[in-house]
Write a protein that holds these residues in place. Structure first.
Motif, short mmCIF file in Angstrom:
data_model
loop_
_atom_site.label_atom_id
_atom_site.label_comp_id
_atom_site.label_asym_id
_atom_site.label_seq_id
_atom_site.Cartn_x
_atom_site.Cartn_y
_atom_site.Cartn_z
N HIS A 164 0.86 -1.19 0.00
CA HIS A 164 0.00 0.00 0.00
C HIS A 164 0.89 1.24 0.00
O HIS A 164 0.63 2.22 0.69
N HIS A 165 1.98 1.18 -0.74
CA HIS A 165 3.02 2.20 -0.63
C HIS A 165 3.02 3.20 -1.78
O HIS A 165 3.90 4.05 -1.86
N GLY A 166 2.08 3.10 -2.69
CA GLY A 166 2.03 4.07 -3.77
C GLY A 166 2.17 3.40 -5.13
O GLY A 166 1.65 2.31 -5.36
N ASP A 167 2.92 4.04 -6.02
CA ASP A 167 3.07 3.52 -7.38
C ASP A 167 4.08 2.38 -7.43
O ASP A 167 4.70 2.00 -6.43
N GLU A 168 4.27 1.83 -8.63
CA GLU A 168 5.14 0.66 -8.78
C GLU A 168 6.58 0.97 -8.38
O GLU A 168 7.24 0.13 -7.75
N LEU A 169 7.06 2.16 -8.71
CA LEU A 169 8.43 2.52 -8.35
C LEU A 169 8.61 2.56 -6.84
O LEU A 169 9.59 2.02 -6.31
N GLN A 170 7.66 3.17 -6.16
CA GLN A 170 7.76 3.25 -4.70
C GLN A 170 7.63 1.88 -4.07
O GLN A 170 8.32 1.56 -3.09
N ASN A 171 6.75 1.04 -4.61
CA ASN A 171 6.64 -0.32 -4.10
C ASN A 171 7.95 -1.08 -4.26
O ASN A 171 8.35 -1.87 -3.40
N SER A 172 8.64 -0.85 -5.38
CA SER A 172 9.93 -1.52 -5.61
C SER A 172 10.97 -1.07 -4.59
O SER A 172 11.78 -1.88 -4.11
N SER A 212 3.06 7.32 5.65
CA SER A 212 3.77 7.74 4.45
C SER A 212 4.60 9.01 4.68
O SER A 212 5.57 9.27 3.96
#
Length: 330
Positions: free
Chosen positions: A211-219, A320
């Protein structure tokens, strides 16, 4: 007001692990050992637990210890702050040391850079207040991890401060895995030498739960998660390389250990010859899944954390923003 006798009785009335404790001015109190009945326990409070075998059979503590006699590592997953799970961890360590004193306790809750502080506490060179401050102990140390550490101290067990420093991992979550290349040599050594971000069942599970945001942030968040796992795994493997006759009991969050992923797979990638046993907590109010490779610890499920959606959103927003003022090396 309590008098001293009432205080001593209050302190030890409900503790359930096998240990002889003496406080200044108090009489020694012999505390009973973990129950060994094979009858499934009634789980009605947040202090209760029942250990379940991979074959979905209720187990006694002694039965479990016999099962894992040849294991090198026991990973005990937890829901942080769950009283029943923390009680089990202490019961397990106390019962295990009675059967085999050649043990070490490894903990997610202390970091590599604070190992010397933990060692000083175990040696009696500093007090608990100093340990809590100087080792950056978790806020729930006194309620949840004190019993474990005190058993280790009384029994003269090593305690591994196994994890990576929070400040560094937070910067990885913010800026990505390349952040480790900016670290001075001393600080880089506080992390695992090898940190693998390759596609895996673990990565898939993490991304599905993010639940951390977009794909880049999840990565980036996954890179931080794996840094924890790899560092704890490497800490355990390095210790066993120096002490091959020891058995290590390691405490960590459930996600880090369940289904042989996370720490377990990182250990076996480094040392395939090691035998790793996993215990994961499950909600006693739910039907057990089909047979698992993990042992399961049945406890009362956690209370519902949010009723109103806006409260949940506000909580996630706070999480966040917690690193907005984080200072990372440029």
């Amino acid at each position: 007001m309590f008098n001293l006798h009432q205080f001593c009785n209050l302190q030890f009335r409900s503790i359930s692990f096998g240990l002889l404790i003496t406080l200044p001015g108090c009489t020694s109190v012999a505390i009973r050992s973990p129950a060994t009945s094979e009858q499934p326990r009634t789980i009605s409070t947040y202090f209760d637990y029942q250990l379940i075998s991979p074959q979905n059979q209720a187990m006694t503590m002694q039965g479990f210890l016999s099962d894992i006699e040849k294991a090198n590592v026991v990973l005990v997953g937890e829901w942080h702050g769950h009283s029943g799970i923390h009680r089990f961890q202490t019961d397990l360590l106390q019962a295990a040391v009675q059967k085999n004193s050649n043990l070490a306790l490894s903990m997610e809750q202390f970091t590599r850079d604070r190992q010397a502080v933990v060692d000083q506490y175990l040696a009696g060179e500093i007090g608990e207040a100093t340990l809590i401050k100087a080792a950056n102990a978790w806020p729930n140390y006194r309620s949840d991890y004190r019993p474990l550490v005190e058993v280790a101290k009384v029994e003269k067990l090593d305690v591994l401060a196994a994890n990576a420093p929070k400040q560094i991992v937070s910067c990885i979550a913010k800026e990505g895995i390349d952040y480790i290349n900016r670290l001075p040599e001393k600080e880089r050594a506080w992390l695992a030498e090898t940190i693998s971000l390759k596609d895996s069942a673990y990565k898939k599970r993490f991304m599905a739960s993010s639940h951390h945001g977009d794909e880049l942030q999840n990565s980036k968040q996954f890179a931080a998660q794996v840094t924890w796992d790899e560092t704890m795994a490497e800490s355990i493997v390095r210790y066993l390389e120096k002490h091959p006759d020891k058995k290590v009991i390691h405490t960590a969050g459930k996600f880090h250990v369940e289904d042989g992923l996370g720490i377990a797979s990182s250990i076996l990638a480094r040392a395939p010859h090691l035998s790793v046993v996993i215990i994961t907590p499950v909600d006693a109010g739910k039907k057990l899944e089909k047979m698992s490779g993990d042992y399961r610890l049945q406890v009362l499920g956690l209370p519902q954390q949010f009723v109103k959606n806006e409260n949940m959103i506000a909580s996630f927003k706070t999480l966040s923003e917690r690193n907005n003022n984080l200072l990372c090396i440029k």
